[in-house]
Design a protein around this motif. Structure first.
Motif, PDB file in Angstrom:
ATOM      1  N   THR A 108       0.822  -1.210   0.000  1.00 43.39           N
ATOM      2  CA  THR A 108       0.000   0.000   0.000  1.00 43.39           C
ATOM      3  C   THR A 108       0.852   1.255   0.000  1.00 43.39           C
ATOM      4  OG1 THR A 108      -0.280  -0.444   2.318  1.00 43.39           O
ATOM      5  CG2 THR A 108      -2.199  -0.700   0.949  1.00 43.39           C
ATOM      6  N   GLU A 109       2.032   1.174   0.638  1.00 41.44           N
ATOM      7  CA  GLU A 109       2.863   2.383   0.674  1.00 41.44           C
ATOM      8  C   GLU A 109       3.361   2.753  -0.710  1.00 41.44           C
ATOM      9  OE1 GLU A 109       5.775   1.966   3.703  1.00 41.44           O
ATOM     10  OE2 GLU A 109       4.441   2.797   5.216  1.00 41.44           O
ATOM     11  N   ALA A 121       0.514   4.480  -2.332  1.00 41.76           N
ATOM     12  CA  ALA A 121       0.190   5.762  -1.697  1.00 41.76           C
ATOM     13  C   ALA A 121       1.191   6.844  -2.087  1.00 41.76           C
ATOM     14  CB  ALA A 121       0.161   5.591  -0.183  1.00 41.76           C
ATOM     15  N   HIS A 122       2.478   6.468  -2.214  1.00 42.29           N
ATOM     16  CA  HIS A 122       3.474   7.466  -2.601  1.00 42.29           C
ATOM     17  C   HIS A 122       3.165   8.034  -3.979  1.00 42.29           C
ATOM     18  CE1 HIS A 122       5.780   5.961   0.767  1.00 42.29           C
ATOM     19  NE2 HIS A 122       6.585   6.985   0.641  1.00 42.29           N
ATOM     20  N   VAL A 138       0.092  10.313  -3.738  1.00 44.30           N
ATOM     21  CA  VAL A 138       0.373  11.614  -3.120  1.00 44.30           C
ATOM     22  C   VAL A 138       1.171  12.503  -4.058  1.00 44.30           C
ATOM     23  CG1 VAL A 138       1.650  12.737  -1.272  1.00 44.30           C
ATOM     24  CG2 VAL A 138       0.165  10.847  -0.756  1.00 44.30           C
ATOM     25  N   GLY A 139       2.162  11.911  -4.759  1.00 46.95           N
ATOM     26  CA  GLY A 139       2.943  12.687  -5.713  1.00 46.95           C
ATOM     27  C   GLY A 139       2.056  13.280  -6.792  1.00 46.95           C
ATOM     28  N   ALA A 154       9.903   7.998  -5.036  1.00 38.95           N
ATOM     29  CA  ALA A 154       9.762   7.982  -3.573  1.00 38.95           C
ATOM     30  C   ALA A 154       9.242   6.633  -3.098  1.00 38.95           C
ATOM     31  CB  ALA A 154       8.822   9.095  -3.135  1.00 38.95           C
ATOM     32  N   GLY A 212       6.916  10.754  -7.322  1.00 42.70           N
ATOM     33  CA  GLY A 212       6.171   9.862  -6.438  1.00 42.70           C
ATOM     34  C   GLY A 212       6.580   8.415  -6.634  1.00 42.70           C
TER      35      GLY A 212
END
Lengths: 91, 244
Positions: free
Chosen positions: A40-41, A44-45, A48-49, A77, A74
């Motif tokens: 999920t991370e 999510a990155h 968000v980017g 990241a 993103g």
């Protein structure tokens, strides 16, 4: 001396316990949880980017460019984050 | 009976419509199940701590076990400095766990399968942790975004990346819980629908699948509550003990 032998035995037992605890700390607490966390991370990155790029595009009026740049930032990241987690797991 | 697998996530009003200005604050089935899980938690811990017998009863054992579990989790991940936040993390963990577990009972509503609920929890954690970080370290908390040992040329890019990863915390936290609960419940409903449509001859295979999925979902319900709490601890650890 019986007292002394008890003390040494206690010392040995304590050391054993400490070693066991250290060993347990190294084990990942829950590998399935880590898998959920990483997957999920990564998503999510990127999200968000893209959202940051979209907002900046709207405020500066540079329509397609910032969203493109921030999308790739993103992605970078997210990948760096997965690398960091993998490094932490190997420690 | 509804065959639509998404029907179980529908929020509907119970009782009269209450409006606060433009905002609808009527009591819904989601609020009902939040109230039920909160009452269940209060009941378990009231009954569990009432009689502190040396040989614990089952309910006392449950209360004590969950206390030790969360306490150990906090001291392992966030250290002794995080002890004052025990009550917050404990109630968070119990609330998510009970909401997930209540959702496993047939004909109930899973509160955590709605992203607004999980996002509210995650946003609350995110804002709280940020405030704690600034309170403990002042403006120095911004050093979190500047890792040490990075060449000057790369610094702007790294700072942007760090900010993105900081902002992605509430999103990953909320989406994880929401997606797991919703996907699991939808899948169970779909397999349940297969049992009905394949009838008595072919329905046994999806039925056995459904049984296996129920077990998996109970595991996921616990695991997601655990992951939610442990990530809160990790974020708190970042705010309390600045490493960079």
């Amino acid at each position: 001396m019986p007292k002394n032998t008890f003390k040494t035995r206690l010392e040995i037992a304590k050391n054993k316990l400490l070693k066991k605890k250290l060993y347990q700390d190294n084990q990942p607490t829950s590998s399935l949880g880590t898998a959920f966390k990483m997957s999920t991370e990564l998503v999510a990155h990127v999200a968000v980017g893209t959202i940051i790029g979209f907002i900046l595009d709207k405020t500066f009026g540079t329509k397609p460019w910032l969203i493109l740049i921030f999308f790739f930032v993103g992605v970078v990241a997210g990948i760096i984050n997965v690398f960091k987690s993998a490094k932490n797991m190997q420690k | 009976m509804a065959t639509n697998p998404m029907h179980q996530f529908e929020v509907y009003r119970i009782g009269p419509e209450i409006k606060l200005g433009e905002i609808d604050i009527s009591f819904t089935n989601a609020s009902l199940f939040m109230v039920i899980s909160s009452i269940a938690i209060l009941l378990v811990f009231n009954l569990g701590t009432k009689k502190n017998s040396l040989i614990p009863s089952k309910i006392q054992l449950l209360a004590e076990l969950s206390y030790t579990f969360v306490s150990k989790m906090i001291s392992d991940t966030a250290g002794s400095k995080a002890k004052p936040y025990f009550s917050f993390i404990f109630s968070l963990f119990m609330f998510v766990l009970f909401c997930n577990m209540f959702g496993m009972i047939p004909y109930t509503f899973t509160v955590t399968s709605h992203i607004i609920v999980t996002f509210m929890l995650a946003a609350f954690i995110f804002i709280g942790v940020t405030i704690i970080g600034f309170m403990k370290h002042g403006i120095g908390y911004l050093k979190l975004f500047v890792p040490s040992g990075v060449p000057i040329v790369l610094l702007p890019l790294i700072v942007v990346i760090e900010i993105i990863s900081y902002l992605s915390r509430p999103i990953s936290l909320s989406v994880r819980l929401f997606a797991n609960m919703m996907a699991g419940h939808t899948m169970m409903k779909v397999f349940g629908g297969f049992v009905i449509s394949l009838g008595i001859i072919g329905g046994w295979l999806p039925l056995s699948f459904s049984v296996a999925l129920t077990g998996l979902e109970i595991l996921v319900a616990f695991l997601q509550a655990y992951v939610f709490a442990i990530l809160t601890c990790i974020y708190l650890n970042d705010a309390l003990n600045l490493h960079h």
